[in-house]
Every structure is written in structure tokens, then in C-alpha cells.
Design an enzyme around this catalytic site. Structure first.
Site, PDB file in Angstrom:
ATOM      1  N   HIS A 369      50.265  23.568  24.251  1.00 32.70           N
ATOM      2  CA  HIS A 369      49.272  22.493  24.115  1.00 32.70           C
ATOM      3  C   HIS A 369      49.867  21.049  24.637  1.00 32.70           C
ATOM      4  O   HIS A 369      48.938  20.406  24.590  1.00 32.70           O
ATOM      5  CB  HIS A 369      48.952  22.430  22.598  1.00 32.70           C
ATOM      6  CG  HIS A 369      48.030  23.211  22.149  1.00 32.70           C
ATOM      7  ND1 HIS A 369      46.574  23.312  22.311  1.00 32.70           N
ATOM      8  CD2 HIS A 369      48.070  24.360  21.580  1.00 32.70           C
ATOM      9  CE1 HIS A 369      45.856  24.036  21.798  1.00 32.70           C
ATOM     10  NE2 HIS A 369      46.830  25.027  21.473  1.00 32.70           N
ATOM     11  N   LYS A 560      39.325   9.217  19.478  1.00 32.30           N
ATOM     12  CA  LYS A 560      40.180  10.295  19.550  1.00 32.30           C
ATOM     13  C   LYS A 560      41.503   9.875  18.671  1.00 32.30           C
ATOM     14  O   LYS A 560      41.651   8.575  18.438  1.00 32.30           O
ATOM     15  CB  LYS A 560      40.552  10.531  21.076  1.00 32.30           C
ATOM     16  CG  LYS A 560      40.945   9.426  21.599  1.00 32.30           C
ATOM     17  CD  LYS A 560      40.949   9.602  23.169  1.00 32.30           C
ATOM     18  CE  LYS A 560      40.005   9.970  23.966  1.00 32.30           C
ATOM     19  NZ  LYS A 560      40.163  11.403  24.583  1.00 32.30           N
ATOM     20  N   ARG A 561      42.587  10.672  18.529  1.00 36.48           N
ATOM     21  CA  ARG A 561      43.768  10.173  18.000  1.00 36.48           C
ATOM     22  C   ARG A 561      44.207   9.061  18.599  1.00 36.48           C
ATOM     23  O   ARG A 561      44.118   8.838  19.826  1.00 36.48           O
ATOM     24  CB  ARG A 561      44.625  11.316  17.896  1.00 36.48           C
ATOM     25  CG  ARG A 561      44.529  12.035  16.989  1.00 36.48           C
ATOM     26  CD  ARG A 561      44.545  11.483  15.464  1.00 36.48           C
ATOM     27  NE  ARG A 561      45.845  11.181  14.908  1.00 36.48           N
ATOM     28  CZ  ARG A 561      46.471  11.715  13.810  1.00 36.48           C
ATOM     29  NH1 ARG A 561      45.916  12.767  13.318  1.00 36.48           N
ATOM     30  NH2 ARG A 561      47.718  11.621  13.588  1.00 36.48           N
ATOM     31  N   LYS A 566      47.065   8.152  25.400  1.00 43.39           N
ATOM     32  CA  LYS A 566      45.494   8.135  25.424  1.00 43.39           C
ATOM     33  C   LYS A 566      45.090   6.785  25.962  1.00 43.39           C
ATOM     34  O   LYS A 566      43.814   6.538  26.086  1.00 43.39           O
ATOM     35  CB  LYS A 566      44.793   8.522  24.171  1.00 43.39           C
ATOM     36  CG  LYS A 566      44.852  10.187  24.008  1.00 43.39           C
ATOM     37  CD  LYS A 566      44.659  10.358  22.381  1.00 43.39           C
ATOM     38  CE  LYS A 566      44.896  12.009  22.124  1.00 43.39           C
ATOM     39  NZ  LYS A 566      43.874  12.813  22.718  1.00 43.39           N
ATOM     40  N   THR A 668      39.239  17.737  24.526  1.00 45.32           N
ATOM     41  CA  THR A 668      37.873  18.405  24.276  1.00 45.32           C
ATOM     42  C   THR A 668      36.771  17.599  24.010  1.00 45.32           C
ATOM     43  O   THR A 668      35.796  17.950  24.137  1.00 45.32           O
ATOM     44  CB  THR A 668      38.000  19.684  23.092  1.00 45.32           C
ATOM     45  OG1 THR A 668      38.465  18.876  22.120  1.00 45.32           O
ATOM     46  CG2 THR A 668      38.778  20.709  23.702  1.00 45.32           C
ATOM     47  N   LYS A 672      32.712  17.400  24.978  1.00 42.90           N
ATOM     48  CA  LYS A 672      31.515  17.247  23.987  1.00 42.90           C
ATOM     49  C   LYS A 672      30.595  16.141  24.494  1.00 42.90           C
ATOM     50  O   LYS A 672      29.336  16.204  24.369  1.00 42.90           O
ATOM     51  CB  LYS A 672      32.109  16.824  22.571  1.00 42.90           C
ATOM     52  CG  LYS A 672      32.736  17.868  21.903  1.00 42.90           C
ATOM     53  CD  LYS A 672      33.563  17.284  20.732  1.00 42.90           C
ATOM     54  CE  LYS A 672      34.848  18.031  20.279  1.00 42.90           C
ATOM     55  NZ  LYS A 672      35.838  17.308  19.333  1.00 42.90           N
TER      56      LYS A 672
HETATM   57  C1  LIG Z   1      37.000  16.873  19.567  1.00 44.62           C
HETATM   58  C2  LIG Z   1      37.796  16.145  18.450  1.00 44.62           C
HETATM   59  C3  LIG Z   1      38.993  15.631  18.869  1.00 44.62           C
HETATM   60  C4  LIG Z   1      39.691  15.905  20.172  1.00 44.62           C
HETATM   61  O1  LIG Z   1      39.379  14.723  20.784  1.00 44.62           O
HETATM   62  P1  LIG Z   1      39.977  14.436  22.363  1.00 44.62           P
HETATM   63  O2  LIG Z   1      39.328  13.358  22.793  1.00 44.62           O
HETATM   64  O3  LIG Z   1      39.968  15.595  23.103  1.00 44.62           O
HETATM   65  O4  LIG Z   1      41.368  13.946  22.016  1.00 44.62           O
HETATM   66  C5  LIG Z   1      39.803  14.937  17.888  1.00 44.62           C
HETATM   67  N1  LIG Z   1      39.168  14.505  16.514  1.00 44.62           N
HETATM   68  C6  LIG Z   1      37.948  15.236  16.409  1.00 44.62           C
HETATM   69  C7  LIG Z   1      37.355  14.826  15.005  1.00 44.62           C
HETATM   70  C8  LIG Z   1      37.265  15.969  17.292  1.00 44.62           C
HETATM   71  O5  LIG Z   1      36.077  16.478  16.831  1.00 44.62           O
END
Ligand SMILES: *Cc1c(COP(=O)(O)O)cnc(C)c1O
Length: 821
Positions: A369, A560-561, A566, A668, A672
Site C-alpha cells: 500500500h 483525507k488524513r 498529501k 480512493t 468517490k
Molecule cells: C475514502 C476515505 C479515505 C481515503 O481518502 P483518500 O483521499 O484516498 O486519502 C479516508 N477516510 C475516509 C473516512 C474515507 O471515506
């Protein structure tokens, strides 16, 4: 979060009897919760509703389990330290086609399903993308009808709850089990012992030959299973998510108790509880503590015992394990399972090393990952040896095989041999879990095309040379049930009216929407859906934060985190630059924009926490500056989690996917947003590359250095100071931040953070700034041409069906696991 979800046509075309459901809910309240309707709390109604639907799941669950047993076909076991599940009620109701009936049944009792749905705890047994992927995969495996079990840990405390105090992140314990968990079934009978420490004894035969090794641990715990049913789309199949909880083998040490040492007697119990009490909150970072290694071994060992027991209940020996089981390792956290299976095969079931190694290597598959060096797991040899002495021996034995293989080939230099070793030998000796997973698996996959290529060139270059057919790509995906059907009922309604219902079962049918992308009437309806979703988000922000937002502004979202790679910092700096410009050129026709941020930082990650503080400080100053005239607002939403993502994503206009190229394995969140009709501004990183291929270069806004350019700059040692000097906009923004404009009480607060950009700029924030700011102005231009904007965003929704996790899972099934799907 009030939403109505679409429901599939009821199976067998018979309308579920609403009155019957309504009666069952009352029955359940009375006999299983123990309450009369007149005194039932909202939580009681929630529990009763879930249990009524859960009962309907159980028949299908037993049926799915029996079918798998009768067929004795190959099963998939997905081992993951994290499952970022979120709420399950809407998922299960909607996948069973019961959403509307349950809504009506509850309404008969004057209960609003949306209100009780919001009370369900958000199960956050994961940090971010990796854990959410595991949750999407569980749903997709059930939906495409693959017999599969998920294995993980039942943490009592999931990811911490985040509050923001004076701009700083404050971490509070999360208590998702406070009101019980109506979804789970405790299986006391399904308990296994897991040991730690102790010694390894050798048993020799009469003639003095070594027969086998026996590990005698000096600590033992029980792993008790808690099962949650995972309902696939239209209830086709129900799989099991089995989470392990640690309990003491002797609940109370009776000797000590009798001797009057009551506290001492509870020691074992406390130790067991500590083992599965809390999720480590570091994302993309290795947590080097002993407890973490204990957690990894605990759940891996319990899962492998369970898999072996199931196999032997139907098959004569473990020799046939590879034909009946594919054990998937989600990252290296469960990699110790490789050594554990070897141990059981040799020490318990009497296979010799070669047989055991053959079986093992044909049973495991591994997903990598991350390439971030700070995230690659390794454990000090002395710690490993003390906790898992037998596994250490087995790892040495495996290593001998691997090193021999490499050395017997002429084209391996001693450096290359050292790099494939399972033991890191320079300085402190450490066990490399990535190398263990690689050699113990028949398949090693990356999670996007770019990430997989980089894996072959970097971390696993030498192992790839030794095993050239092992690495393969499986680009991540998201389940369209949760991330479209459930979270965006407005859009789903519009889609069903426009292209029919086929996309609900076959996501590729979204393509039909392409024909409407430039249709003015359709664009208006698409825009109206987005507007309604934005109004919901505006309501949420008003309620929680008391900030008023204009729903006609461009909603620009980065959730995101929080991590330096990032690059939330890049976004914040650009926000400050924009703020400067709005003030210095007030006469210009500025576009109203709202910048949304949300995300958690690892509690020990200093710079990430400082970035949260900066976002909040910038928000405070900009939001209260009258000269901005509301044209720019900044919002940091506390406590980002799955449920919050389900509200924000359908309301987003612009999706920020701006990681330093080469560092985000896939992402991911990017998928979305695109599915829900947001435009992406992003770098050519992770799955952004493939999103661009799907939606077309003209329907995405790309900027910045490419992965090879980043690598080259890092290698040659670039000069960020010169870059900053050359960009007036960037220089001014950085000076404002580091001189304390946003932190007047602590003017030096951001000196080091910003200073780092001048010194090394490891994540290329300064280097990419002009290109990013430029891209943002391109976004402005598109937003001004409304038909063009909606043409682009509609094409995003139409063209990203490929990122369904059903597609990903089918590829795993066909190309890795070799199971029908
Ligand atoms: C999809 C999702 C992530 C991953 O987000 P990235 O933008 O790909 O880092 C992290 N936390 C939650 C709650 C998510 O739904």
C-alpha cells in the site's frame, strides 16, 4: 445527514409488508430490548430496527455459509488490521431492498428513520484509505458472490474522536461500543489460544534425529470471535467479518484470588484487555511499539488457526490448502501469518520444511500500500526473538532459502542479496515484514498502475528481479452502493429517470449518461441536485460550527488524513495567496469559493498537527475579515469519518487530489468525488492517472511535477529557495504565514514549518506552487462557463464506473485468487 436511499426492486416482486415489519419492531422492542414503545429511547428504536432486519439477514447468512460448505470450493480470507466500516444500517437495509419499507414501518410508530440512523455509531476500526478499502472489498465480495471471510481486530476504541480547541487537534477516546453493537454475534465457542514469549523445545526421536520443534509460550491469551454479517447487493450473499477480541485464558487466577491477592489476580485480565483495546492511530507510518507487534500476531494467529480448522473439517490434510483457500494480506500488518502457517504445518501437522513452504507460498497473496520509507514495517530482531522465538527461527530458515536462490544466480551482486534479505543487517538488525510478505506470497500487487510500476523500480526492485512474475497491479475501487446509491439519493433519482435502473446492477451502464452531458435541460437538473446536496452541507456547517455559507459558491474540498505528502499545506498557502489578491485587487470580479478541509493527524505527527492549526488560523482570519466580503470562506470540519464523507462528497464541486507525484499509492477519495460529479484538480499520482484516462484529459485539471521529475529533483538536491524568490505570490504568502499574520499571539508558530520549504521542500510544495495556482485559475475559468463545467462533471460521473470495487474484486478473483466471480 437526513437522506432517503433508493431501494432495489423487492426480490420476487413482492412488496415487503410494512405492517408486518411495524409489528415486528414492537415485538423486538418488547422481548429483546425490554421496553414498551412509550418509554423506548431513540437508541432502543435503533436497536430494535437493526435486529428486525438482522433477523432477515440471518437466513441468507446461514444459507451462504452452507452453500460454501457444501460446495467445498475455494474460499477467500481477507486479513486486515483495519476495517473502516462506518455505519451499517443504511448499507444493510438498502442492499436488502428494505429501506423504504423500514422507513414507512417506523413512521407508523412516529419514528423518523433518519434521526435514529444518525445515532448509529460510525465504526472507525481503521485510519483511512487502507481500512476503507477493506470495508469496500468486503461489501463487493458479497455482492459479486465470492465466499469470503474478513479477519481483523475488534478494537474497543476505534480511531480517536477529534475536536478542535483553539485551532489545535485534541484527541478523545472513541466509544463505539457504548450502547452495545446490535450487528455482532459473539462466538465463545470459536475461541483460540494465542501465545507469546517462552522457549522452543526440540523433540528428538530414539535414534537421536530431530523430529520437531515445540514452542512453549510463557504467555497465553484467548482470541474470541465476534461475527458481523456483510450483506451484498440485493442480499445475494452474506459473508462474515470476523473480528477477534483478546480475553484471559484464566479469567481470574484462582490461586492468587484465594490467596487474597485480588488485584494481582486481575492482572491477566487487564493484560488481555489491553491487547485489543485500541487502534494505533498512525496512518502510513510504522508504529514501532511492542504492543503493535502483539496485535499483529494475535489476530494473524487466531485467523490462521480458524482457517486451518475449517480446512481440516472438510479435507484430509493441509496439502490441499492452496486449492481451497486464498489468504490475502492487506499490507504487511498480517505478514507474520506466513511464519505462523509454516509453524502449524511443521510443528503441529508434521510437514517437513519443503512441503510446508510449498503450501504456504501457494496460499498467500499480498497487497502493498505504500512506498514511503517511514511506513515500511520492520521489527528489531531482539524484540521479535523474545516475543516470537519459533517464528524467528522459521524466518531464518526461509531467509536461507531465498539468499541461496539469489546467490546461485550469477547476476545478483552482494548488495542486491542484502536488499532481498528478510533481515536488515546494517546497524540494528531488523526483520523486514515487506520482504517476508513478498517471498511468502504467490502474488504481490500494487494498488494503481503508477504505484505498481514504482514498486518494481524501488522497494522491491531486487525481489522483482528474483521473482519477475510475482508483481501485478490491481487498481483500487470503491463500492458504488455506499458511495453513490446510499450517499447521493438525489443524483440516483435523476439517473434512474434519465438512463433507467440498469446502472444499479451494472455500474458500466453509467456510460449512457455521456449522451446527456451537453444537454441543457439535463445539466440544469444535475446542477439542481448538486445545489440541494450543497444546501444540506451548508446546514450541517451552520449547526456544528455556526458558520454561514453561500451554496452558490464553488465548494472546493480536501478531506483525507493530514499528511505532508498529501499537501494540505499547498492548498492552505494557495488560499492565503488568494486572500492577498482579493484584498489587493478588490475591484476584480472574484468568484465566491469555500475551501473545505477535514482530516485527522496522527497524535505524534508534529507537522501534521501544525497544519491543522494553520488551516484553522487561516480560516479564523479570513472568515472574519470584512474586506473579503464573503468571497472566500475557509472551513475545517472536525472529526472527519465515513459518515461525514458521505455528506461532504455529494456536495463537492472541486476535488483536491494534490499529493506529491509518486507518493500516493492510489487514493480512493479521488474516485468517490468523481463518481458524485466533482471536478478533480490533481497531480499525476496514484489512481489520478487512471481517472484521467477514463474521463479524458479535457475533463480533469492536472498540474505539477510528474513522479519521475520529483524523483530526479530529490536525487539532485534542488534549490527551493530560488523557486520561492522567483514567485512573488508564493513569497508573500509564505512571509505572511511565517511572520505571524495568522498567529498574532504566537508569531513564530509557523517559522519552522515554512522554513522547511526554503531548506529542503521534500514534498515539492514550493516547486509545484505556481503550477497549482495556475490550475486553480483554470478552474475559475471553467466555473464561469457553467455549461462547460457541468459538461465536464457529468462526464466524470458517466465515465468512472470502472473504479467500482466490484471490478477490482473480480480482477483479484480471476487473476490472483482463482475463484469464480
Ligand atoms: C475514502 C476515505 C479515505 C481515503 O481518502 P483518500 O483521499 O484516498 O486519502 C479516508 N477516510 C475516509 C473516512 C474515507 O471515506
Amino acid at each position: 445527514m437526513a437522506k432517503t436511499s433508493p431501494s432495489p426492486k423487492p426480490a420476487a416482486a413482492k412488496q415487503v409488508d410494512v405492517l408486518k415489519l411495524a409489528a415486528e419492531i414492537i415485538e423486538c422492542l418488547k422481548y429483546r430490548v425490554g421496553k414498551e414503545p412509550s418509554v423506548a429511547t431513540r437508541h432502543d428504536w435503533l436497536t430494535a430496527s437493526i435486529k428486525v432486519v438482522r433477523d432477515r439477514v440471518i437466513d441468507r447468512w446461514i444459507d451462504s455459509t452452507r452453500r460454501a460448505y457444501d460446495q467445498n470450493g475455494k474460499r477467500v480470507y481477507y486479513l486486515s488490521m483495519e476495517f473502516l466500516i462506518g455505519r451499517l444500517m443504511r448499507d444493510a437495509f438498502s442492499n436488502l431492498g428494505l429501506m423504504d419499507s423500514m422507513r414507512e414501518a417506523l413512521a407508523i410508530h412516529d419514528v423518523d428513520i433518519d434521526i435514529i440512523a444518525a445515532l448509529e455509531p460510525d465504526a472507525a476500526l481503521g485510519n483511512g484509505g487502507l481500512g476503507r478499502l477493506a470495508a469496500c472489498f468486503m461489501e463487493s465480495m458479497a455482492s459479486v458472490d465470492i465466499p469470503a471471510h474478513g479477519y481483523g481486530i475488534r478494537y474497543v476504541h476505534g480511531l480517536f474522536r477529534q475536536e478542535i480547541h483553539d485551532g489545535w487537534q485534541v484527541e478523545l477516546p472513541e466509544t463505539w461500543l457504548e450502547h452495545g453493537n446490535p450487528w455482532e454475534f459473539e462466538r465463545r465457542e470459536g475461541a483460540y489460544e494465542v501465545g507469546f514469549g517462552g522457549k522452543v523445545a526440540s523433540i528428538t526421536s530414539k535414534d537421536g534425529r530431530l523430529e520437531r520443534h515445540v514452542w512453549k509460550p510463557n504467555e497465553r491469551f484467548l482470541a474470541v470471535a465476534f461475527d458481523t454479517p456483510v450483506v451484498g447487493w440485493r442480499g445475494k450473499r452474506v459473508n462474515t467479518l470476523r473480528l477477534w477480541s483478546a480475553m484471559p485464558v484464566d479469567p481470574i487466577l484462582l490461586d492468587a484470588f484465594n490467596a487474597g491477592d485480588h488485584i494481582g489476580a486481575l492482572r491477566e485480565s487487564n493484560k488481555a484487555e489491553a491487547l485489543t483495546r485500541v487502534l494505533y492511530p498512525a496512518d502510513s507510518h510504522q508504529a514501532g511499539q511492542e504492543l503493535r507487534l502483539r496485535q499483529e500476531y494475535f489476530f494473524s494467529a487466531a485467523s490462521i488457526q480458524d482457517i486451518v480448522r475449517r480446512h481440516l473439517s472438510q479435507n484430509e490434510s493441509l496439502s490441499s490448502l492452496p486449492e481451497k483457500a486464498a489468504i490475502h494480506l492487506n499490507d504487511t500488518h498480517p505478514a507474520i501469518a506466513v511464519a505462523e502457517l509454516m509453524r502449524l504445518l511443521m510443528d503441529v501437522h508434521g510437514h517437513d520444511f519443503d512441503e510446508a513452504w510449498h503450501i504456504t507460498r501457494h496460499t498467500f497473496a499480498y497487497t502493498n500500500h505504500t512506498l514511503l520509507p517511514e511506513a515500511l514495517e520492520s521489527w528489531p530482531v531482539p524484540l521479535f526473538e523474545r516475543l516470537l522465538p519459533r517464528h524467528m527461527q522459521i524466518i531464518y530458515a526461509i531467509n536461507a532459502e531465498i539468499l541461496l536462490k539469489a546467490r546461485s544466480s550469477d547476476d545478483f551482486t552482494e548488495d542486491q542479496v542484502r536488499s532481498i534479505s528478510l533481515i536488515h543487517e546494517d546497524g540494528e538488525r531488523r526483520v523486514r515484514m515487506g520482504n517476508l510478505a513478498f517471498v511468502g506470497a504467490f502474488s504481490v500487487n500494487g494498488v494503481s498502475a503508477l504505484h505498481t510500476d514504482l514498486m518494481k523500480e524501488t522497494v522491491f526492485a531486487d525481489l522483482h528481479k528474483l521473482y519477475p512474475n510475482r508483481i501485478n497491479n490491481k487498481t483500487n475501487g470503491i463500492t458504488p452502493r455506499r458511495w453513490l446509491l446510499q450517499c447521493n439519493p438525489g443524483l440516483v433519482g435523476l439517473l434512474r429517470e434519465t438512463i433507467g435502473d440498469r446502472f444499479m446492477d451494472d455500474i458500466d451502464a453509467l456510460r449512457d449518461l455521456d449522451a446527456y452531458a451537453d444537454d441543457t435541460a439535463f445539466q440544469e437538473r444535475f446542477a439542481a441536485v448538486k445545489r440541494a446536496n450543497k444546501e444540506q452541507l451548508v446546514g450541517l456547517v451552520a449547526d456544528r460550527m455556526g458558520i454561514r455559507l453561500d451554496p452558490s459558491a464553488l465548494f472546493d474540498v480536501q478531506i483525507k488524513r493530514i499528511h505532508e505528502y498529501k499537501r494540505q499545506l499547498l492548498n492552505i498557502i494557495e488560499t492565503v495567496a488568494l486572500y492577498d489578491q482579493i484584498r489587493s485587487r478588490p475591484e476584480k470580479d472574484w468568484l465566491p469559493r469555500v475551501k473545505f478541509f477535514a482530516g485527522k493527524a496522527a497524535p505524534s505527527y508534529h507537522n501534521a498537527k501544525l497544519i491543522i492549526k494553520l488551516a484553522n488560523d487561516v480560516a479564523r482570519v479570513i472568515n472574519s475579515d470584512p474586506s473579503v466580503r464573503g468571497l472566500l470562506k475557509v472551513v475545517f470540519l472536525p472529526n472527519y469519518n465515513v459518515s461525514m464523507a458521505e455528506v461532504i462528497i455529494p456536495a463537492a464541486d472541486l476535488s483536491e487530489q494534490i499529493s506529491t507525484a509518486g507518493l500516493e499509492a492510489s487514493g480512493t477519495g479521488n474516485m468517490k468525488f468523481a463518481l458524485n460529479g466533482a471536478l478533480t484538480i490533481g497531480t499525476l499520482d496514484g489512481a489520478n492517472v487512471e481517472i484521467r484516462e477514463c474521463v479524458g484529459d479535457e475533463n480533469i485539471v492536472i498540474f505539477g511535477l510528474k513522479a519521475d521529475e520529483v524523483a530526479a529533483r530529490r536525487a539532485e538536491g534542488h534549490n527551493p529557495r530560488a523557486v520561492i524568490e522567483a514567485s512573488q505570490e508564493l513569497r508573500q504568502a509564505l512571509e505572511a504565514i511565517s511572520s505571524g499574520v495568522f498567529s498574532p499571539d504566537q508569531p513564530d508558530l509557523y517559522k519552522d514549518l515554512i522554513g522547511g520549504l526554503y531548506e529542503h521542500d521534500w514534498f515539492m510544495v514550493a516547486v509545484d506552487f505556481d503550477s497549482y495556482a495556475d490550475a486553480q485559475r483554470r478552474v475559475d475559468g471553467i466555473w464561469r462557463e457553467s455549461p462547460r463545467w457541468y459538461g465536464m462533471t457529468i462526464r466524470n460521473t458517466a465515465r468512472v464506473g470502472w473504479f467500482s470495487s466490484d471490478r477490482t474484486i473480480r480482477q483479484y478473483a480471476n487473476e490472483i485468487w482463482k475463484v469464480p466471480a
